[in-house]
Scaffold this motif. Structure first.
Motif, PDB file in Angstrom:
ATOM      1  N   LYS A 389       0.839  -1.310  -0.165  1.00 47.69           N
ATOM      2  CA  LYS A 389       0.057  -0.006   0.162  1.00 47.69           C
ATOM      3  C   LYS A 389       0.847   1.202   0.064  1.00 47.69           C
ATOM      4  N   SER A 390       1.864   1.210   1.012  1.00 47.58           N
ATOM      5  CA  SER A 390       2.823   2.491   0.953  1.00 47.58           C
ATOM      6  C   SER A 390       3.606   2.762  -0.441  1.00 47.58           C
ATOM      7  N   ALA A 393       1.169   3.742  -2.992  1.00 51.83           N
ATOM      8  CA  ALA A 393       0.658   5.146  -2.835  1.00 51.83           C
ATOM      9  C   ALA A 393       1.839   6.177  -3.494  1.00 51.83           C
ATOM     10  N   LYS A 396       1.991   6.372  -7.133  1.00 50.79           N
ATOM     11  CA  LYS A 396       1.035   6.972  -7.784  1.00 50.79           C
ATOM     12  C   LYS A 396       1.031   8.442  -7.687  1.00 50.79           C
ATOM     13  N   ASP A 397       1.678   8.741  -6.714  1.00 50.07           N
ATOM     14  CA  ASP A 397       1.857  10.382  -6.575  1.00 50.07           C
ATOM     15  C   ASP A 397       3.378  10.688  -6.974  1.00 50.07           C
ATOM     16  N   SER A 428       0.546  11.491   1.290  1.00 43.72           N
ATOM     17  CA  SER A 428       0.312  10.367   0.368  1.00 43.72           C
ATOM     18  C   SER A 428       0.159   9.117   1.170  1.00 43.72           C
ATOM     19  N   HIS A 431      -2.876   9.404   3.581  1.00 47.37           N
ATOM     20  CA  HIS A 431      -4.214   9.088   3.136  1.00 47.37           C
ATOM     21  C   HIS A 431      -4.404   7.852   2.341  1.00 47.37           C
ATOM     22  N   ALA A 432      -3.178   7.150   2.401  1.00 43.50           N
ATOM     23  CA  ALA A 432      -3.392   5.605   2.032  1.00 43.50           C
ATOM     24  C   ALA A 432      -3.638   4.490   3.088  1.00 43.50           C
TER      25      ALA A 432
END
Ligand code: ASP
Length: 434
Positions: A389-390, A393, A396-397, A428, A431-432
């Motif tokens: 997940k980290s 994220a 993606k950013d 980021s 929020h993730a």
């Protein structure tokens, strides 16, 4: 018995000190109160501690601090007047401090006087005993607390008596005034809590607890209700404010809970800091970033063939004042991250030249502008999808990862990013993951 520490904003002016008094009066168990020096009253205001450092700087340049010290004195006399107290008896105390600074007693002495004067003033206002931490709290050269401190305090404290105690300083083993690092009144509070075996150590500040993310970055940042000592330490270690990371040490062995509370909203529950907490679907406590790191990269074919190479290299780094905070080891390479402020460019150049020739390295490089982001929580190693997940994220950013530290601590994951992307990385990840 409750030990309370009030930070700089809680004693910044008379109105704040009145709030402190009503908080303390509300519970008879609040018997030991540690105070900071008056802090900022508004965004553009100056902290008394900063002014005192400036006074000492003038003296070091051969000038008198007389004029500048007037501003310091004014902070205290304004408070006295606004509290309806007699300022006359305080003037000689202020003048004595000014003379001692002008006599060249040094930066630590000068800085300590903010808390000294604050505690004397609050003690007079409360009608409580003033207990000076010099010479009771003994601070070793490395900034840690000498065991002698607790014997000294046990002898000095009398059951049932109420004390106002200055934060931030004590004395060194030679009896000279010595301060903790900035924000160190939290440490004094923890020492006092341990010395009198308090039921709870209340740390009063201007926010309603420790936030899971910097509220300046994320609007809906939440206060953490309960967290462990380790979580606080690791979160503070990666730059989260509110509580001094070294203030955990004195209370951790005696398991005294810490309650971070807000002087301006005393009914808010704040954050409880305890030994353990159940993971209970809440594996993470917070995320934060710390900038100001540089990276040292060393390469040599078969670097680790000889024994003791790491030790020898670290000894050399220490000679130049560089103490790495994070390490990464490759097959033929070492990467060390250290605080940029530890050495100037010319010192680093000299260090690289010497290390390269003495250890016959293929290459050695230093680059700056790094940050470390910490994902902190008791459950970091128990969440199988946390890393996925980290990293997705961040990808993606558009945030580039420079290093990854997983498994060295059971309470945090550390990620290296460029300093200019540190805040985006925190947002980021928050929020993730939260
Ligand atoms: N007054 C000191 C500082 O400004 C110590 C403290 O407030 O805890 O760092």
């Amino acid at each position: 018995m409750i030990v309370c520490k009030f930070g700089g904003s809680s004693v910044a002016d008379a109105k704040q000190i009145q709030k402190v008094k009503s908080i303390v009066d509300a519970q008879v168990q609040r018997q030991i109160v540690i105070v900071s020096a008056p802090g900022k009253r508004s965004k553009d205001d100056e902290k008394v501690t900063d002014m005192l450092y400036a006074c000492n700087a003038l003296v070091q340049q051969g000038q008198s601090c007389r004029e500048l010290f007037k501003k310091v004195a004014q902070r205290y006399t304004n408070i006295l007047v606004d509290l309806g107290m007699d300022q006359k008896s305080f003037l000689p105390v202020l003048e004595e401090v000014r003379q001692m600074i002008d006599a060249g007693h040094g930066a630590e002495y000068a800085a300590s006087r903010g808390e000294y004067l604050s505690a004397r003033l609050v003690a007079a206002y409360f009608g409580w005993n003033f207990l000076d931490t010099d010479p009771l709290i003994v601070i070793k050269d490395d900034g840690t607390v000498h065991d002698q401190t607790y014997e000294n305090l046990k002898k000095a404290l009398h059951k049932g008596k109420k004390y106002i105690v200055p934060g931030f300083y004590g004395c060194n083993t030679e009896g000279k005034v010595k301060t903790f690092s900035r924000g160190g009144s939290d440490i004094t509070g923890a020492i006092m809590a341990r010395a009198c075996d308090a039921d709870i150590y209340e740390n009063w500040t201007d926010v309603s607890g420790v936030f899971s993310v910097d509220p300046r970055l994320v609007e809906d940042a939440k206060v953490i209700k309960t967290m462990t000592y380790r979580e606080v330490r690791e979160l503070a270690g990666v730059g989260a404010g509110v509580f001094h990371e070294e203030a955990i040490a004195p209370v951790i062995a005696s398991r005294i809970p810490i309650n971070v509370k807000n002087t301006n909203a005393p009914m808010d529950a704040g954050t409880m800091i305890v030994t353990d907490r159940p993971v209970n679907g809440q594996p993470l406590a917070g995320v934060s970033a710390k900038k100001g790191y540089s990276r040292l990269t060393l390469r040599k074919l078969m670097l680790f063939k000889g024994t003791g190479i790491r030790h020898a290299l670290l000894t050399m780094l220490h000679i130049f004042g560089v103490r790495p905070a994070f390490s990464l080891f490759g097959v033929d390479s070492i990467v060390w991250f250290f605080e940029t402020s530890q050495a100037s460019e010319s010192v680093l150049n000299a260090m690289c030249v010497r290390i390269k020739s003495e250890f016959s390295l293929d290459s050695i490089e230093v680059d700056h502008g790094h940050a470390v982001v910490g994902i902190v929580g008791v459950g970091v190693l128990q969440e199988p999808d946390l890393i996925a997940k980290s990293t997705s994220a961040l990808a993606k950013d558009g945030i580039k990862l420079n290093f990854f530290n997983y498994g060295s601590s059971d309470t945090s994951i550390l990620l290296g990013v460029d300093a200019e992307q540190a805040q985006d990385a925190v947002k980021s990840l928050y929020h993730a993951l939260f």
